[in-house]
Scaffold this motif. Structure first.
Motif, PDB file in Angstrom:
ATOM      1  N   PHE A 280     -30.245   9.353  37.903  1.00  0.00           N
ATOM      2  CA  PHE A 280     -29.564   8.380  38.751  1.00  0.00           C
ATOM      3  C   PHE A 280     -29.452   8.825  40.206  1.00  0.00           C
ATOM      4  O   PHE A 280     -29.302   7.991  41.102  1.00  0.00           O
ATOM      5  N   ARG A 281     -29.560  10.104  40.470  1.00  0.00           N
ATOM      6  CA  ARG A 281     -29.637  10.525  41.874  1.00  0.00           C
ATOM      7  C   ARG A 281     -30.959  10.060  42.488  1.00  0.00           C
ATOM      8  O   ARG A 281     -31.036   9.777  43.686  1.00  0.00           O
ATOM      9  N   GLN A 282     -31.993   9.964  41.678  1.00  0.00           N
ATOM     10  CA  GLN A 282     -33.270   9.440  42.144  1.00  0.00           C
ATOM     11  C   GLN A 282     -33.293   7.911  42.112  1.00  0.00           C
ATOM     12  O   GLN A 282     -33.882   7.269  42.989  1.00  0.00           O
ATOM     13  N   TYR A 283     -32.651   7.349  41.125  1.00  0.00           N
ATOM     14  CA  TYR A 283     -32.624   5.895  40.912  1.00  0.00           C
ATOM     15  C   TYR A 283     -32.193   5.152  42.176  1.00  0.00           C
ATOM     16  O   TYR A 283     -32.767   4.125  42.543  1.00  0.00           O
ATOM     17  N   HIS A 284     -31.180   5.675  42.867  1.00  0.00           N
ATOM     18  CA  HIS A 284     -30.658   4.978  44.044  1.00  0.00           C
ATOM     19  C   HIS A 284     -31.558   5.123  45.263  1.00  0.00           C
ATOM     20  O   HIS A 284     -31.238   4.581  46.327  1.00  0.00           O
ATOM     21  N   LYS A 285     -32.674   5.832  45.108  1.00  0.00           N
ATOM     22  CA  LYS A 285     -33.675   5.887  46.175  1.00  0.00           C
ATOM     23  C   LYS A 285     -34.827   4.922  45.904  1.00  0.00           C
ATOM     24  O   LYS A 285     -35.718   4.756  46.741  1.00  0.00           O
ATOM     25  N   MET A 286     -34.810   4.287  44.716  1.00  0.00           N
ATOM     26  CA  MET A 286     -35.887   3.376  44.301  1.00  0.00           C
ATOM     27  C   MET A 286     -35.323   1.983  44.084  1.00  0.00           C
ATOM     28  O   MET A 286     -35.433   1.403  43.002  1.00  0.00           O
ATOM     29  N   THR A 287     -34.704   1.438  45.114  1.00  0.00           N
ATOM     30  CA  THR A 287     -33.912   0.217  44.937  1.00  0.00           C
ATOM     31  C   THR A 287     -34.759  -1.041  45.092  1.00  0.00           C
ATOM     32  O   THR A 287     -34.551  -1.864  45.990  1.00  0.00           O
ATOM     33  N   PHE A 288     -35.721  -1.181  44.200  1.00  0.00           N
ATOM     34  CA  PHE A 288     -36.558  -2.370  44.147  1.00  0.00           C
ATOM     35  C   PHE A 288     -36.338  -3.013  42.780  1.00  0.00           C
ATOM     36  O   PHE A 288     -36.662  -2.415  41.746  1.00  0.00           O
ATOM     37  N   PHE A 289     -35.803  -4.220  42.782  1.00  0.00           N
ATOM     38  CA  PHE A 289     -35.450  -4.910  41.542  1.00  0.00           C
ATOM     39  C   PHE A 289     -36.692  -5.103  40.681  1.00  0.00           C
ATOM     40  O   PHE A 289     -37.746  -5.531  41.173  1.00  0.00           O
ATOM     41  N   ILE A 290     -36.568  -4.786  39.420  1.00  0.00           N
ATOM     42  CA  ILE A 290     -37.740  -4.830  38.536  1.00  0.00           C
ATOM     43  C   ILE A 290     -38.297  -6.240  38.358  1.00  0.00           C
ATOM     44  O   ILE A 290     -39.452  -6.404  37.971  1.00  0.00           O
ATOM     45  N   PHE A 291     -37.480  -7.271  38.667  1.00  0.00           N
ATOM     46  CA  PHE A 291     -37.966  -8.648  38.574  1.00  0.00           C
ATOM     47  C   PHE A 291     -37.942  -9.354  39.932  1.00  0.00           C
ATOM     48  O   PHE A 291     -37.816 -10.574  40.008  1.00  0.00           O
ATOM     49  N   ASP A 292     -38.079  -8.585  40.997  1.00  0.00           N
ATOM     50  CA  ASP A 292     -38.176  -9.178  42.331  1.00  0.00           C
ATOM     51  C   ASP A 292     -39.424 -10.063  42.366  1.00  0.00           C
ATOM     52  O   ASP A 292     -40.549  -9.588  42.155  1.00  0.00           O
ATOM     53  N   PRO A 293     -39.255 -11.366  42.635  1.00  0.00           N
ATOM     54  CA  PRO A 293     -40.433 -12.256  42.601  1.00  0.00           C
ATOM     55  C   PRO A 293     -41.424 -11.999  43.726  1.00  0.00           C
ATOM     56  O   PRO A 293     -42.584 -12.437  43.644  1.00  0.00           O
ATOM     57  N   ASN A 294     -41.009 -11.282  44.774  1.00  0.00           N
ATOM     58  CA  ASN A 294     -41.875 -11.085  45.941  1.00  0.00           C
ATOM     59  C   ASN A 294     -42.329  -9.637  46.141  1.00  0.00           C
ATOM     60  O   ASN A 294     -43.092  -9.367  47.064  1.00  0.00           O
ATOM     61  N   ASP A 295     -41.855  -8.744  45.311  1.00  0.00           N
ATOM     62  CA  ASP A 295     -42.197  -7.326  45.472  1.00  0.00           C
ATOM     63  C   ASP A 295     -42.311  -6.712  44.082  1.00  0.00           C
ATOM     64  O   ASP A 295     -41.316  -6.572  43.372  1.00  0.00           O
ATOM     65  N   HIS A 296     -43.533  -6.364  43.698  1.00  0.00           N
ATOM     66  CA  HIS A 296     -43.783  -5.919  42.321  1.00  0.00           C
ATOM     67  C   HIS A 296     -44.002  -4.409  42.219  1.00  0.00           C
ATOM     68  O   HIS A 296     -44.467  -3.920  41.191  1.00  0.00           O
ATOM     69  N   ARG A 297     -43.661  -3.667  43.262  1.00  0.00           N
ATOM     70  CA  ARG A 297     -43.962  -2.238  43.238  1.00  0.00           C
ATOM     71  C   ARG A 297     -43.195  -1.495  42.144  1.00  0.00           C
ATOM     72  O   ARG A 297     -43.612  -0.420  41.726  1.00  0.00           O
ATOM     73  N   ASN A 298     -42.054  -2.064  41.690  1.00  0.00           N
ATOM     74  CA  ASN A 298     -41.239  -1.379  40.679  1.00  0.00           C
ATOM     75  C   ASN A 298     -41.154  -2.194  39.398  1.00  0.00           C
ATOM     76  O   ASN A 298     -40.224  -2.026  38.615  1.00  0.00           O
ATOM     77  N   SER A 299     -42.101  -3.077  39.181  1.00  0.00           N
ATOM     78  CA  SER A 299     -42.057  -3.939  37.993  1.00  0.00           C
ATOM     79  C   SER A 299     -42.316  -3.123  36.724  1.00  0.00           C
ATOM     80  O   SER A 299     -42.780  -1.989  36.778  1.00  0.00           O
ATOM     81  N   ILE A 300     -41.998  -3.722  35.596  1.00  0.00           N
ATOM     82  CA  ILE A 300     -42.192  -3.065  34.300  1.00  0.00           C
ATOM     83  C   ILE A 300     -43.295  -3.785  33.529  1.00  0.00           C
ATOM     84  O   ILE A 300     -43.735  -4.861  33.897  1.00  0.00           O
ATOM     85  N   GLY A 301     -43.737  -3.167  32.422  1.00  0.00           N
ATOM     86  CA  GLY A 301     -44.757  -3.768  31.585  1.00  0.00           C
ATOM     87  C   GLY A 301     -45.814  -2.789  31.134  1.00  0.00           C
ATOM     88  O   GLY A 301     -46.685  -3.118  30.334  1.00  0.00           O
ATOM     89  N   THR A 302     -45.712  -1.557  31.622  1.00  0.00           N
ATOM     90  CA  THR A 302     -46.694  -0.532  31.246  1.00  0.00           C
ATOM     91  C   THR A 302     -46.507  -0.062  29.813  1.00  0.00           C
ATOM     92  O   THR A 302     -47.482   0.208  29.098  1.00  0.00           O
ATOM     93  N   PHE A 303     -45.244   0.002  29.369  1.00  0.00           N
ATOM     94  CA  PHE A 303     -44.938   0.551  28.044  1.00  0.00           C
ATOM     95  C   PHE A 303     -44.501  -0.563  27.098  1.00  0.00           C
ATOM     96  O   PHE A 303     -43.921  -1.568  27.521  1.00  0.00           O
ATOM     97  N   SER A 304     -44.755  -0.342  25.807  1.00  0.00           N
ATOM     98  CA  SER A 304     -44.514  -1.399  24.812  1.00  0.00           C
ATOM     99  C   SER A 304     -43.045  -1.774  24.709  1.00  0.00           C
ATOM    100  O   SER A 304     -42.708  -2.937  24.481  1.00  0.00           O
ATOM    101  N   ASP A 305     -42.128  -0.793  24.898  1.00  0.00           N
ATOM    102  CA  ASP A 305     -40.713  -1.111  24.757  1.00  0.00           C
ATOM    103  C   ASP A 305     -40.200  -1.969  25.916  1.00  0.00           C
ATOM    104  O   ASP A 305     -39.096  -2.509  25.856  1.00  0.00           O
TER     105      ASP A 305
END
Length: 362
Positions: A280-305
């Motif tokens: 979580f100390r790193q988490y707050h440096k990566m503040t890109f919403f995983i479902f941001d409709p305009n910015d997909h740099r932090n999106s999910i979908g790589t892993f099955s879970d």
């Protein structure tokens, strides 16, 4: 008072009311808000020698010893909302009584907690001892409530109870910035009780630059805290930081994932206390919403879970998705203009009802 010799470990004096004296009883108690067997310490039971009221203590941190007037005012202006546990007096403890009281008013949300002997201070908040057996700490309740999902009616109902409690707190002139599941207590009748926190602030406190509105000695929870507080851009907590934390917590409850726990966080384990806070100390440096409709740099979908979370999002009502995007897509650092207002507890209740997830929530 008993007819005997009293030592410095036996008596405490009020810092608020002249002449109020408290006698230590023979009994010590764990914190009534801790699950059985999990109290972080214990307090001697203190009896008011004039009224006979019995209470327990939570000590204040070292800096608070210099802030008697600050704490005196906050005890006097308690919330009118009865769903908040609140102290009724402020006691001055001798060194001997300090050693006997190992409960503290401020939680430390960190992997590097200070031991009791390092948390010095002569002031303690005094609380009427109450039976909390009708309530379950919210993290305990979640462990048997079923999957974290907006499709789980039990989770939505409990979330609405938190929203109603927070709505009433705000209407009484107070703001909450202590969003940690250990601070919420849920009853079988659907009622929420909020434990005391120095991060429950009155309207008067919110207009002042007081230490009670700051991230101090790890008293501000990381999981749902505002990222700009952790990077130092925001020094003082506010209604906006409250509403941000509320949205971040609701997203976790409705999707079982943290708002920024996307591909940029790949490789960070969360298996024990140490790895949790490293993450979580790193988490707050990566503040890109995983479902941001305009910015997909932090999106999910790589892993099955992650597919379950994606499907939950795709099935989620559009109005609810918009609320999350409004709150969790942060303005770019250095962006000009004021930040938009974030959804309030009333807004969330209205949206849940609009989406057919609640009936009669307001």
């Amino acid at each position: 008072m008993r007819n005997r010799y009293y030592g410095p470990e036996d008596l405490a004096f009020s810092a608020m009311y002249g002449g109020a004296v408290y006698e230590r009883s023979e009994n010590t108690v764990p914190d009534p808000f801790s699950p059985p067997g999990e109290s972080p310490g214990e307090s001697p039971m203190m009896v008011n020698v004039l009224t006979g009221e019995t209470m327990f203590l939570r000590r204040l941190n070292a800096a608070a010893s210099q802030e008697v007037e600050l704490y005196r005012l906050r005890i006097l202006e308690k919330p009118s909302f009865d769903g908040v546990f609140w102290p009724i007096d402020l006691m001055i403890l001798s060194p001997e009584l300090q050693a006997k009281c190992t409960l503290f008013a401020d939680n430390q949300y960190t992997d590097q907690t200070l031991p009791p002997q390092a948390r010095q201070g002569e002031l303690a908040a005094a609380f009427i001892y109450r039976d909390m057996s009708a309530y379950e700490r919210f993290d305990r309740w979640l462990s048997h409530a079923g999957p974290l999902s907006w499709e789980n009616a039990a989770v939505v109902t409990a979330s609405a109870a938190i929203l109603r409690a927070l709505n009433r707190l705000n209407r009484s002139g107070f703001t909450l910035n202590d969003f940690h599941f250990s601070r919420f207590f849920y009853s079988g009748s659907g009622r929420i009780m909020l434990d005391y926190s120095t991060l429950i602030n009155s309207r008067r406190e919110m207009t002042r630059r007081t230490m009670l509105r700051t991230n101090f000695e790890n008293n501000y929870p990381m999981e749902f805290g505002h990222p700009r507080v952790f990077d130092g851009s925001l020094k003082y907590l506010s209604v906006q930081t409250q509403n941000y934390s509320l949205a971040a917590m609701l997203f976790y409850l409705f999707f079982g994932r943290y708002a920024y726990d996307g591909r940029l966080m790949t490789g960070y384990a969360d298996t024990d206390l140490l790895s949790h806070y490293v993450k979580f100390r790193q988490y707050h440096k990566m503040t890109f919403f995983i479902f941001d409709p305009n910015d997909h740099r932090n999106s999910i979908g790589t892993f099955s879970d992650e597919e379950r979370v994606i499907q939950l999002w795709n099935r989620c009502p559009e109005a609810l998705r918009r609320r999350f995007c409004d709150a969790l897509v942060l303005p770019a650092e250095g962006a000009s203009g004021s930040s938009p207002s974030l959804p309030t507890p009333t807004d969330w209740l209205s949206t849940l009802e609009q989406c057919g997830l609640l009936r009669g929530a307001l």
